[in-house]
Design a protein around this motif. Structure first.
Motif, PDB file in Angstrom:
ATOM      1  N   ALA A  53      32.875  40.681  24.241  1.00 36.92           N
ATOM      2  CA  ALA A  53      33.942  41.106  25.135  1.00 36.92           C
ATOM      3  C   ALA A  53      33.969  40.261  26.403  1.00 36.92           C
ATOM      4  O   ALA A  53      32.949  39.736  26.847  1.00 36.92           O
ATOM      5  CB  ALA A  53      33.767  42.581  25.503  1.00 36.92           C
ATOM      6  N   ARG A  54      35.145  40.141  26.987  1.00 39.68           N
ATOM      7  CA  ARG A  54      35.264  39.592  28.341  1.00 39.68           C
ATOM      8  C   ARG A  54      35.039  40.754  29.304  1.00 39.68           C
ATOM      9  O   ARG A  54      35.741  41.767  29.249  1.00 39.68           O
ATOM     10  CB  ARG A  54      36.652  38.976  28.556  1.00 39.68           C
ATOM     11  CG  ARG A  54      36.867  38.416  29.963  1.00 39.68           C
ATOM     12  CD  ARG A  54      38.040  37.445  29.996  1.00 39.68           C
ATOM     13  NE  ARG A  54      39.302  38.081  29.696  1.00 39.68           N
ATOM     14  CZ  ARG A  54      40.218  38.414  30.621  1.00 39.68           C
ATOM     15  NH1 ARG A  54      39.989  38.162  31.904  1.00 39.68           N
ATOM     16  NH2 ARG A  54      41.363  38.968  30.254  1.00 39.68           N
ATOM     17  N   VAL A  55      34.056  40.624  30.168  1.00 39.65           N
ATOM     18  CA  VAL A  55      33.630  41.735  31.026  1.00 39.65           C
ATOM     19  C   VAL A  55      33.992  41.443  32.480  1.00 39.65           C
ATOM     20  O   VAL A  55      33.610  40.409  33.032  1.00 39.65           O
ATOM     21  CB  VAL A  55      32.113  41.980  30.912  1.00 39.65           C
ATOM     22  CG1 VAL A  55      31.698  43.174  31.774  1.00 39.65           C
ATOM     23  CG2 VAL A  55      31.710  42.199  29.455  1.00 39.65           C
ATOM     24  N   LEU A  56      34.742  42.351  33.080  1.00 39.04           N
ATOM     25  CA  LEU A  56      35.069  42.278  34.501  1.00 39.04           C
ATOM     26  C   LEU A  56      34.491  43.513  35.189  1.00 39.04           C
ATOM     27  O   LEU A  56      34.515  44.611  34.624  1.00 39.04           O
ATOM     28  CB  LEU A  56      36.589  42.242  34.702  1.00 39.04           C
ATOM     29  CG  LEU A  56      37.335  41.088  34.008  1.00 39.04           C
ATOM     30  CD1 LEU A  56      38.834  41.236  34.223  1.00 39.04           C
ATOM     31  CD2 LEU A  56      36.854  39.742  34.530  1.00 39.04           C
ATOM     32  N   VAL A  57      33.991  43.335  36.393  1.00 39.65           N
ATOM     33  CA  VAL A  57      33.392  44.445  37.142  1.00 39.65           C
ATOM     34  C   VAL A  57      34.278  44.764  38.341  1.00 39.65           C
ATOM     35  O   VAL A  57      34.653  43.871  39.105  1.00 39.65           O
ATOM     36  CB  VAL A  57      31.966  44.098  37.612  1.00 39.65           C
ATOM     37  CG1 VAL A  57      31.358  45.277  38.379  1.00 39.65           C
ATOM     38  CG2 VAL A  57      31.094  43.722  36.433  1.00 39.65           C
ATOM     39  N   ARG A  58      34.611  46.036  38.475  1.00 43.25           N
ATOM     40  CA  ARG A  58      35.477  46.464  39.580  1.00 43.25           C
ATOM     41  C   ARG A  58      35.101  47.872  40.000  1.00 43.25           C
ATOM     42  O   ARG A  58      34.907  48.752  39.157  1.00 43.25           O
ATOM     43  CB  ARG A  58      36.941  46.426  39.157  1.00 43.25           C
ATOM     44  CG  ARG A  58      37.930  46.774  40.277  1.00 43.25           C
ATOM     45  CD  ARG A  58      39.359  46.652  39.765  1.00 43.25           C
ATOM     46  NE  ARG A  58      40.348  46.787  40.820  1.00 43.25           N
ATOM     47  CZ  ARG A  58      40.907  47.947  41.194  1.00 43.25           C
ATOM     48  NH1 ARG A  58      40.567  49.079  40.575  1.00 43.25           N
ATOM     49  NH2 ARG A  58      41.793  47.972  42.164  1.00 43.25           N
TER      50      ARG A  58
END
Length: 256
Positions: A53-58
């Motif tokens: 997966a492409r993982v973004l943290v927010r």
């Protein structure tokens, strides 16, 4: 199916290691999997990365904001959105791919969801088929929030798919009670904001009505022990939602 349009699998996460690998594996047919993580402290991000997966943290600022952020990161016309405790059954995976190969005028597809509770997947109690628009055209869909819950609102025709989303909402009853404790407070605050001022008797009436709706009208008794436990907790949820609204309204009145 090579003829289908590109699709992104989307999962919002927060400390979701318990079912995340199975969740993401069930989205393996997607052209991309996007995980937007709300600062997990467990193995969630490692699992997501290992699954490709492409993982973004927010930082979590609410479902509407988080989904708007996620939607802006998606570059395919179609989206399959799952919660971190949901898994697409093989039958539903096949159904999604077949539907997207020939979507017709549909802008979204409704997926039945089967939730595991206490000792079984519920098939009654108002929890099944629990049809949800989880496969949708991004440009034709918006997020609808009704505290403390959210959903997707497609603007156009929808069709129902075969197969189930397998949902594991609670690790145990203690976790269910913890979530009800949080949700009833949020829902009570929303009632007060709407100018509603219920009473203790109102709370009791809503609790009894919720029990009857789940156990009798929606045939919860056919779900055995799980149906009875769910109905009792349904009473608890509705009773405390309105009872807490009563308490909040009293406090607001006394301090004004």
């Amino acid at each position: 199916m090579s003829s289908r349009p590109p699709i992104t699998g989307l999962v919002l996460t927060k400390d979701g290691e318990r079912h995340l690998e199975a969740c993401l594996c069930s989205l393996a047919f997607c052209d991309e999997i996007l995980v937007v993580d709300s600062e997990s402290t467990d193995r969630t991000r490692d699992i997501a990365a290992a699954c490709g997966a492409r993982v973004l943290v927010r930082h979590w600022t609410g479902p509407a904001d988080q989904f708007r952020f996620a939607f802006a990161e998606i570059h395919t016309p179609w989206v399959v959105s799952l919660d971190q405790d949901e898994i697409l059954s093989p039958a539903l995976q096949a159904s999604i791919q077949a539907a997207l190969a020939d979507p017709g005028d549909a802008v979204a597809f409704l997926c039945p969801r089967a939730s595991f509770y206490f000792d079984r997947f519920l098939r009654h109690s108002g929890w099944y088929p629990d049809l949800l628009p989880r496969v949708f055209l991004l440009e034709k869909t918006e997020v609808h929030v009704s505290p403390p819950h959210y959903g997707f609102r497609p603007h156009g025709p929808t069709r129902r798919l075969a197969g189930d989303i397998l949902h594991y909402p609670y690790a145990n009853l203690a976790q269910h009670v913890e979530k009800m404790n949080a949700y009833t407070q949020i829902a009570a605050q929303d009632l007060v904001r709407q100018g509603k001022h219920p009473s203790v008797l109102t709370a009791l009436a809503h609790g009894l009505a919720r029990f009857a709706k789940i156990y009798v009208l929606r045939a919860g008794f056919l779900d055995g022990r799980a149906g009875f436990v769910l109905a009792i907790n349904g009473f608890f949820y509705a009773f405390h939602k309105y009872l807490r609204a009563t308490e909040l309204a009293l406090h607001t009145h006394n301090t004004s």
